[in-house]
Scaffold this motif. Structure first.
Motif, PDB file in Angstrom:
ATOM      1  N   LEU A   9       0.827  -1.215   0.000  1.00 57.47           N
ATOM      2  CA  LEU A   9       0.000   0.000   0.000  1.00 57.47           C
ATOM      3  C   LEU A   9       0.856   1.258   0.000  1.00 57.47           C
ATOM      4  O   LEU A   9       0.422   2.307  -0.493  1.00 57.47           O
ATOM      5  N   ASN A  10       2.077   1.167   0.532  1.00 59.96           N
ATOM      6  CA  ASN A  10       2.966   2.335   0.591  1.00 59.96           C
ATOM      7  C   ASN A  10       3.889   2.438  -0.618  1.00 59.96           C
ATOM      8  O   ASN A  10       4.760   3.306  -0.652  1.00 59.96           O
ATOM      9  N   GLN A  11       3.694   1.565  -1.596  1.00 57.58           N
ATOM     10  CA  GLN A  11       4.474   1.669  -2.832  1.00 57.58           C
ATOM     11  C   GLN A  11       4.076   2.941  -3.597  1.00 57.58           C
ATOM     12  O   GLN A  11       2.893   3.261  -3.694  1.00 57.58           O
ATOM     13  N   PHE A  88       0.090   3.952  -3.293  1.00 59.21           N
ATOM     14  CA  PHE A  88      -1.084   3.185  -3.734  1.00 59.21           C
ATOM     15  C   PHE A  88      -2.291   3.429  -2.840  1.00 59.21           C
ATOM     16  O   PHE A  88      -3.418   3.519  -3.322  1.00 59.21           O
ATOM     17  N   TRP A  89      -2.082   3.549  -1.528  1.00 59.25           N
ATOM     18  CA  TRP A  89      -3.227   3.766  -0.645  1.00 59.25           C
ATOM     19  C   TRP A  89      -3.819   5.154  -0.842  1.00 59.25           C
ATOM     20  O   TRP A  89      -5.045   5.336  -0.750  1.00 59.25           O
ATOM     21  N   LYS A  90      -2.974   6.146  -1.146  1.00 63.34           N
ATOM     22  CA  LYS A  90      -3.497   7.478  -1.440  1.00 63.34           C
ATOM     23  C   LYS A  90      -4.279   7.473  -2.749  1.00 63.34           C
ATOM     24  O   LYS A  90      -5.326   8.121  -2.866  1.00 63.34           O
ATOM     25  N   TRP A  91      -3.754   6.750  -3.727  1.00 64.43           N
ATOM     26  CA  TRP A  91      -4.477   6.620  -4.989  1.00 64.43           C
ATOM     27  C   TRP A  91      -5.826   5.946  -4.770  1.00 64.43           C
ATOM     28  O   TRP A  91      -6.838   6.363  -5.337  1.00 64.43           O
ATOM     29  N   THR A  92      -5.853   4.907  -3.930  1.00 65.55           N
ATOM     30  CA  THR A  92      -7.097   4.198  -3.650  1.00 65.55           C
ATOM     31  C   THR A  92      -8.109   5.115  -2.980  1.00 65.55           C
ATOM     32  O   THR A  92      -9.295   5.131  -3.338  1.00 65.55           O
ATOM     33  N   LEU A  93      -7.666   5.907  -1.992  1.00 64.25           N
ATOM     34  CA  LEU A  93      -8.564   6.866  -1.346  1.00 64.25           C
ATOM     35  C   LEU A  93      -9.078   7.899  -2.341  1.00 64.25           C
ATOM     36  O   LEU A  93     -10.248   8.299  -2.298  1.00 64.25           O
ATOM     37  N   LEU A 147       0.351  -1.108 -10.933  1.00 64.94           N
ATOM     38  CA  LEU A 147       1.497  -0.883 -10.049  1.00 64.94           C
ATOM     39  C   LEU A 147       2.528  -1.994 -10.206  1.00 64.94           C
ATOM     40  O   LEU A 147       3.725  -1.731 -10.381  1.00 64.94           O
ATOM     41  N   ILE A 148       2.073  -3.241 -10.148  1.00 68.30           N
ATOM     42  CA  ILE A 148       2.990  -4.382 -10.239  1.00 68.30           C
ATOM     43  C   ILE A 148       3.694  -4.424 -11.595  1.00 68.30           C
ATOM     44  O   ILE A 148       4.899  -4.673 -11.685  1.00 68.30           O
ATOM     45  N   ALA A 254       7.472   1.691  -9.153  1.00 67.33           N
ATOM     46  CA  ALA A 254       6.386   1.729 -10.124  1.00 67.33           C
ATOM     47  C   ALA A 254       6.317   3.053 -10.869  1.00 67.33           C
ATOM     48  O   ALA A 254       5.802   3.124 -11.987  1.00 67.33           O
ATOM     49  N   GLN A 255       6.843   4.135 -10.270  1.00 65.48           N
ATOM     50  CA  GLN A 255       6.775   5.446 -10.903  1.00 65.48           C
ATOM     51  C   GLN A 255       7.918   5.684 -11.882  1.00 65.48           C
ATOM     52  O   GLN A 255       7.811   6.552 -12.747  1.00 65.48           O
ATOM     53  N   GLY A 256       9.012   4.966 -11.738  1.00 60.14           N
ATOM     54  CA  GLY A 256      10.160   5.187 -12.603  1.00 60.14           C
ATOM     55  C   GLY A 256      11.425   4.629 -11.987  1.00 60.14           C
ATOM     56  O   GLY A 256      11.433   3.519 -11.458  1.00 60.14           O
ATOM     57  N   LEU A 257      12.495   5.433 -12.025  1.00 61.39           N
ATOM     58  CA  LEU A 257      13.777   5.013 -11.470  1.00 61.39           C
ATOM     59  C   LEU A 257      14.146   5.885 -10.284  1.00 61.39           C
ATOM     60  O   LEU A 257      13.614   6.987 -10.104  1.00 61.39           O
ATOM     61  N   LYS A 258      15.079   5.393  -9.481  1.00 57.96           N
ATOM     62  CA  LYS A 258      15.645   6.156  -8.370  1.00 57.96           C
ATOM     63  C   LYS A 258      17.163   6.116  -8.495  1.00 57.96           C
ATOM     64  O   LYS A 258      17.738   5.049  -8.714  1.00 57.96           O
ATOM     65  N   LEU A 259      17.792   7.270  -8.329  1.00 53.31           N
ATOM     66  CA  LEU A 259      19.236   7.384  -8.507  1.00 53.31           C
ATOM     67  C   LEU A 259      19.915   7.649  -7.175  1.00 53.31           C
ATOM     68  O   LEU A 259      19.578   8.608  -6.474  1.00 53.31           O
TER      69      LEU A 259
END
Length: 282
Positions: A9-11, A88-93, A147-148, A254-259
């Motif tokens: 949910l925190n993804q 994901f939980w914010k999107w769900t709300l 998301l997955i 899920a949103q992209g990359l992290k550097l």
């Protein structure tokens, strides 16, 4: 099990908040509502003399409400959906709130079509239940699958990128402009780690002999980007520029990359989907 659910949910959720994407999403949502209503014909639509027209109207209402809802979130509430904090939980709300708004609009339309009394809470409960039943399960399933799918794709991309940090003498000095000022900020390109937009300012993170230093300049990220043309500092996100020669490691969500950058142990610069191809080429 609960820990895994909490982590899921925190993804960060892959969403877009630009106006063209809002319009596209509203149109697609309206068409989906029309199709589902036309196929199943709930809310007494099957008893109507003009079921296609009624389904079109309900679909149009859903489309209009969805667009106004997204615009209100972005420009009235200032909610940004392309940042790591949009989970994901914010999107769900957010989806639940949207469904509630659509339910209210559909209830009003139901009253107009079928002359039902607005104060009849049982009618509203039925409309709310029907709207949730039609929307919440397929939408939530779509959200989880989306998301997955994006998470796996971006993790695969991150695995294929092999950054090669480069340290050069601080000989490339750039004059970074300051808004409405004759003064400039002199910065060695080799010392810049990243630059972040913060409302009317930009935050410059530098790695110097004294350690990490941060400077705030009043200007736009676009103007700073122009001043750094031909340098290894590239756009990675709507709000970030990053020094590609300071990248130590790349990971994906899920949103992209992290550097992960040199000298920064507790901060990672995001790369949104739009800019991923630029980093795959480096």
């Amino acid at each position: 099990m609960l820990q895994r659910l909490k982590a899921f949910l925190n993804q960060p959720y892959p969403d877009r908040d630009d106006v063209p994407s809002m319009i596209q999403g509203a149109v697609v949502g309206g068409l989906v509502v029309f199709f589902i209503l036309f196929v199943f014909q709930p809310f007494g639509i099957s008893q109507s003399n003009r079921p296609v027209s009624v389904c079109l109207i309900f679909g149009g209402i859903s489309m209009g409400v969805a667009l106004l809802y997204d615009l209100g979130q972005r420009f009235l509430l200032g909610i940004k959906k392309d940042t790591p904090s949009w989970t994901f939980w914010k999107w769900t709300l957010s989806v639940i709130g949207l469904i509630l708004c659509i339910s209210l609009a559909n209830y009003a339309a139901s009253y107009l079509f079928y002359s039902r009394h607005v104060s009849d809470l049982r009618v509203f409960a039925n409309v709310l239940y029907g709207t949730f039943l039609i929307a919440i399960f397929p939408v939530s399933l779509f959200g989880a699958v989306n998301l997955i799918r994006n998470l796996k794709a971006n993790q695969k991309i991150a695995e294929d990128i092999h950054p090669q940090p480069v340290s050069k003498p601080a000989s490339d000095i750039r004059e970074l402009p300051i808004h409405q000022s004759d003064k400039t900020f002199r910065a060695a390109v080799d010392q810049i780690l990243f630059i972040e937009a913060q409302q009317n300012y930009v935050r410059i993170c530098l790695l110097t002999e004294k350690g990490i230093q941060k400077e705030m300049l009043r200007n736009t990220l676009a103007r700073i980007e122009s001043a750094l043309e031909t340098s290894p500092i590239k756009r990675s996100h709507r709000s970030f520029l990053v020094n590609t020669q300071k990248i130590l490691a790349v990971s994906g969500n899920a949103q992209g990359l992290k550097l992960k950058l040199q000298g920064l142990a507790d901060f990672e610069v995001p790369v949104s989907r739009k800019y991923i191809p630029d980093f795959r080429q480096n």
